[in-house]
Design a protein around this motif. Structure first.
Motif, PDB file in Angstrom:
ATOM      1  N   THR A   4       6.376  17.508  66.118  1.00  0.00           N
ATOM      2  CA  THR A   4       7.685  16.592  64.888  1.00  0.00           C
ATOM      3  C   THR A   4       7.815  16.837  63.795  1.00  0.00           C
ATOM      4  O   THR A   4       7.054  17.553  62.751  1.00  0.00           O
ATOM      5  N   LEU A   6       9.534  16.616  60.812  1.00  0.00           N
ATOM      6  CA  LEU A   6      10.316  15.864  58.981  1.00  0.00           C
ATOM      7  C   LEU A   6      11.410  15.844  57.654  1.00  0.00           C
ATOM      8  O   LEU A   6      10.199  17.336  57.462  1.00  0.00           O
ATOM      9  N   THR A   7      11.832  15.602  57.628  1.00  0.00           N
ATOM     10  CA  THR A   7      12.429  16.723  56.263  1.00  0.00           C
ATOM     11  C   THR A   7      11.204  15.764  55.334  1.00  0.00           C
ATOM     12  O   THR A   7      10.619  15.258  55.428  1.00  0.00           O
ATOM     13  N   ALA A  10      11.659  11.614  54.704  1.00  0.00           N
ATOM     14  CA  ALA A  10      10.934  10.860  56.163  1.00  0.00           C
ATOM     15  C   ALA A  10       9.171  11.442  56.006  1.00  0.00           C
ATOM     16  O   ALA A  10       8.551  10.034  56.233  1.00  0.00           O
ATOM     17  N   LEU A  11       8.986  12.133  55.170  1.00  0.00           N
ATOM     18  CA  LEU A  11       7.211  12.271  55.120  1.00  0.00           C
ATOM     19  C   LEU A  11       7.070  11.814  54.182  1.00  0.00           C
ATOM     20  O   LEU A  11       6.551  10.688  54.648  1.00  0.00           O
ATOM     21  N   ARG A  14       7.063   8.273  56.019  1.00  0.00           N
ATOM     22  CA  ARG A  14       5.220   8.338  56.612  1.00  0.00           C
ATOM     23  C   ARG A  14       4.157   7.756  55.719  1.00  0.00           C
ATOM     24  O   ARG A  14       2.802   7.088  56.168  1.00  0.00           O
ATOM     25  N   TRP A  50       4.324  16.882  61.270  1.00  0.00           N
ATOM     26  CA  TRP A  50       3.796  15.433  61.488  1.00  0.00           C
ATOM     27  C   TRP A  50       2.565  16.487  61.637  1.00  0.00           C
ATOM     28  O   TRP A  50       1.728  15.997  60.919  1.00  0.00           O
TER      29      TRP A  50
END
Length: 79
Positions: A4, A6-7, A10-11, A14, A50
Motif C-alpha cells: 500500500t 501512501l502520500t 495519507a500517512l 493513518r 504502509w
C-alpha cells in the motif's frame, strides 16, 4: 504480498501525526528510505510503504546492534 503506497498526507491521516512531523522528524530517523518509503522513478516525490511502517510501529524496529556499544577497535560490546 500487497504493498500500500501512501502520500505524506495519507500517512498523516493513518497515524495521526502532522505532515510536518513526518517530514521533519520521522523521515530519515525512524522512517528509512528503501524500507519505509521510496522515491518512484528517482524523483522528488515520496511514497510511504504502509505495511513496513505498520509492522515497525507495532513491534518497534530494533536490530541486534541497537543495544551494542561501539568500541574504539571497531568491535561491538553487547552490554
Amino acid at each position: 504480498m500487497q504493498t500500500t503506497y501512501l502520500t505524506t498526507e495519507a500517512l498523516s491521516e493513518r497515524i495521526h501525526y502532522d505532515v510536518r512531523t513526518i517530514r521533519d522528524r520521522l523521515k530519515d530517523s525512524v522512517l528509512i528510505e528503501g524500507v519505509h518509503y521510496i522515491r518512484p522513478f528517482g524523483g522528488r516525490k515520496i511514497l510511504y510503504l504502509w505495511e513496513p511502517i505498520e509492522r515497525d510501529m507495532r513491534i518497534g524496529k530494533r536490530t541486534p546492534t541497537d543495544a551494542a556499544i561501539p568500541m574504539a577497535s571497531g568491535a561491538l560490546c553487547h552490554g
